[in-house]
Design a protein around this motif. Structure first.
Motif, PDB file in Angstrom:
ATOM      1  N   UNK A  68       0.856  -1.188   0.000  1.00  0.00           N
ATOM      2  CA  UNK A  68       0.000   0.000   0.000  1.00  0.00           C
ATOM      3  C   UNK A  68       0.890   1.235   0.000  1.00  0.00           C
ATOM      4  N   UNK A  69       0.361   2.397  -0.341  1.00  0.00           N
ATOM      5  CA  UNK A  69       1.174   3.602  -0.270  1.00  0.00           C
ATOM      6  C   UNK A  69       1.291   4.128   1.157  1.00  0.00           C
ATOM      7  N   UNK A  70       2.416   4.707   1.492  1.00  0.00           N
ATOM      8  CA  UNK A  70       2.584   5.384   2.779  1.00  0.00           C
ATOM      9  C   UNK A  70       1.962   6.771   2.691  1.00  0.00           C
ATOM     10  N   UNK A  71       1.400   7.221   3.782  1.00  0.00           N
ATOM     11  CA  UNK A  71       0.768   8.541   3.823  1.00  0.00           C
ATOM     12  C   UNK A  71       1.449   9.501   4.791  1.00  0.00           C
ATOM     13  N   UNK A  72       1.705   9.025   6.014  1.00  0.00           N
ATOM     14  CA  UNK A  72       2.245   9.905   7.054  1.00  0.00           C
ATOM     15  C   UNK A  72       3.684   9.514   7.361  1.00  0.00           C
ATOM     16  N   UNK A  73       4.587  10.464   7.202  1.00  0.00           N
ATOM     17  CA  UNK A  73       6.027  10.245   7.354  1.00  0.00           C
ATOM     18  C   UNK A  73       6.557  11.096   8.489  1.00  0.00           C
ATOM     19  N   UNK A  74       7.453  10.524   9.285  1.00  0.00           N
ATOM     20  CA  UNK A  74       8.182  11.276  10.314  1.00  0.00           C
ATOM     21  C   UNK A  74       9.655  11.280   9.951  1.00  0.00           C
ATOM     22  N   UNK A  75      10.241  12.445   9.872  1.00  0.00           N
ATOM     23  CA  UNK A  75      11.663  12.602   9.562  1.00  0.00           C
ATOM     24  C   UNK A  75      12.402  12.979  10.833  1.00  0.00           C
ATOM     25  N   UNK A  76      13.019  11.998  11.485  1.00  0.00           N
ATOM     26  CA  UNK A  76      13.784  12.254  12.701  1.00  0.00           C
ATOM     27  C   UNK A  76      15.098  12.956  12.358  1.00  0.00           C
ATOM     28  N   UNK A  77      15.592  13.774  13.293  1.00  0.00           N
ATOM     29  CA  UNK A  77      16.822  14.547  13.071  1.00  0.00           C
ATOM     30  C   UNK A  77      16.702  15.300  11.735  1.00  0.00           C
ATOM     31  N   UNK A  78      15.601  15.984  11.521  1.00  0.00           N
ATOM     32  CA  UNK A  78      15.244  16.430  10.171  1.00  0.00           C
ATOM     33  C   UNK A  78      16.089  17.558   9.621  1.00  0.00           C
ATOM     34  N   UNK A  79      16.800  18.318  10.470  1.00  0.00           N
ATOM     35  CA  UNK A  79      17.562  19.440   9.941  1.00  0.00           C
ATOM     36  C   UNK A  79      16.666  20.409   9.204  1.00  0.00           C
ATOM     37  N   UNK A  80      16.965  20.654   7.936  1.00  0.00           N
ATOM     38  CA  UNK A  80      16.169  21.595   7.147  1.00  0.00           C
ATOM     39  C   UNK A  80      14.873  20.991   6.629  1.00  0.00           C
ATOM     40  N   UNK A  81      14.580  19.762   6.995  1.00  0.00           N
ATOM     41  CA  UNK A  81      13.328  19.084   6.638  1.00  0.00           C
ATOM     42  C   UNK A  81      13.131  18.993   5.129  1.00  0.00           C
ATOM     43  N   UNK A  82      14.205  18.772   4.414  1.00  0.00           N
ATOM     44  CA  UNK A  82      14.120  18.702   2.958  1.00  0.00           C
ATOM     45  C   UNK A  82      13.241  17.550   2.492  1.00  0.00           C
ATOM     46  N   UNK A  83      13.334  16.406   3.165  1.00  0.00           N
ATOM     47  CA  UNK A  83      12.510  15.264   2.772  1.00  0.00           C
ATOM     48  C   UNK A  83      11.052  15.527   3.087  1.00  0.00           C
ATOM     49  N   UNK A  84      10.772  16.137   4.238  1.00  0.00           N
ATOM     50  CA  UNK A  84       9.393  16.499   4.574  1.00  0.00           C
ATOM     51  C   UNK A  84       8.779  17.386   3.493  1.00  0.00           C
ATOM     52  N   UNK A  85       9.533  18.388   3.063  1.00  0.00           N
ATOM     53  CA  UNK A  85       9.023  19.302   2.047  1.00  0.00           C
ATOM     54  C   UNK A  85       8.754  18.576   0.730  1.00  0.00           C
ATOM     55  N   UNK A  86       9.670  17.708   0.342  1.00  0.00           N
ATOM     56  CA  UNK A  86       9.465  16.943  -0.888  1.00  0.00           C
ATOM     57  C   UNK A  86       8.289  15.987  -0.737  1.00  0.00           C
ATOM     58  N   UNK A  87       8.119  15.410   0.436  1.00  0.00           N
ATOM     59  CA  UNK A  87       7.040  14.453   0.671  1.00  0.00           C
ATOM     60  C   UNK A  87       5.669  15.106   0.498  1.00  0.00           C
TER      61      UNK A  87
END
Length: 307
Positions: A68-87
């Motif tokens: 199934x597709x993932x919907x909610x992601x947690x980025x630990x030690x995120x720094x500038x949260x680049x992955x969060x923004x792309x997600x």
């Protein structure tokens, strides 16, 4: 091989104030040199990160393992949260939580990265200033958060946890934060160059700004404790430098240790995804599951762990 030299990786924040050095022999005031004008977080993103490729990998891996597709992601030690923004930019159904204990880097993200997102996308991204060990879905958690599909600990950020018991506890907290069919994805690096005092440089030329030189500097390694000291420096065409833009004191954990700790924390034996090489001997950016690997001078891998 620099552990950051791959097609996908991310930052985390553990840096002291950078040491700016003006051009040697120049009459130009330091305030006008390129190093003085540089933004170390933006330079790091250009030199190290490719959130698009990283999100590609985690989406494909999650779907392959969970169906199934993932919907909610947690980025630990995120720094500038680049992955969060792309997600959140990737899919209107995606939500993200970025966690970091450095208020300065989170404020940088709010000022420099969130404005590029639409109001609707920003509403699906939450930034939390906290210790990752304080997060949990239970009412008694210091920082309450809902269970997530995916937890990421990338760019060797978990190496900042240098004691075995503390790392096992972090992995336990991650498992507690996941939904029943969630997934924990993290990365690691090693090889015989990882145990050396060594400096490697790479030229950065792209469309995001002026060129510069990225330097990965392993300045100390203690084989008894496994602790090492590393730093990132940036050098510019005008001869100025941003020394110690980022500095790390962490432990060089081995894959056997990591696998044992994940199992002790309640995960199933993790899968390991090894990076391949192209015909020119350069990393190809493709990570494939393996059960055995070659003893390269420098290697990078991903791991996925299922509760």
């Amino acid at each position: 091989m620099s552990p950051d030299h791959r097609t996908q990786t991310r930052s985390f924040s553990v840096a002291p104030s950078a040491n700016i050095r003006p051009s040697t022999g120049s009459n130009t005031p330091a305030s006008t040199c390129q190093a003085d004008q540089a933004d170390r977080h933006a330079l790091y993103e250009r030199a190290v990160q490719c959130p698009q490729a990283e999100v590609d990998f985690i989406q494909q891996t999650f779907h392959a393992l969970r169906g199934r597709p993932a919907r909610l992601l947690a980025e630990d030690f995120c720094g500038t949260a680049a992955v969060c923004c792309e997600w959140v930019n990737r899919d209107a159904n995606h939500r993200a939580v970025g966690i970091d204990n450095d208020p300065a880097v989170l404020q940088w993200t709010r000022e420099e990265r969130l404005p590029a997102l639409s109001p609707e996308q920003r509403a699906r991204l939450r930034l939390i200033e906290a210790d990752v060990l304080d997060l949990g879905p239970e009412p008694a958690a210091k920082v309450r958060c809902e269970p997530v599909d995916l937890v990421l600990a990338m760019n060797f950020s978990w190496w900042l946890i240098t004691e075995r018991a503390a790392l096992r506890r972090y992995f336990q907290r991650v498992r507690e934060r996941l939904v029943a069919d969630g997934l924990f994805i993290l990365d690691s690096y090693g090889g015989y160059d990882a145990h050396r005092v060594i400096t490697e440089e790479r030229e950065i030329e792209d469309d995001a700004g002026p060129p510069f030189t990225y330097a990965w500097d392993q300045t100390d390694y203690d084989p008894i404790s496994g602790l090492m000291q590393c730093a990132i420096h940036f050098a510019f065409p005008d001869g100025s430098r941003l020394d110690q833009a980022f500095s790390y004191r962490w432990r060089l954990w081995t894959l056997p240790e990591l696998r044992e700790l994940l199992i002790e924390a309640g995960f199933r034996p993790p899968r390991i995804y090894w990076q391949g090489w192209d015909e020119h001997g350069e990393p190809d950016g493709l990570f494939k599951p393996v059960t055995r690997a070659e003893p390269d001078a420098g290697w990078i891998c991903y791991l996925s762990a299922e509760p």
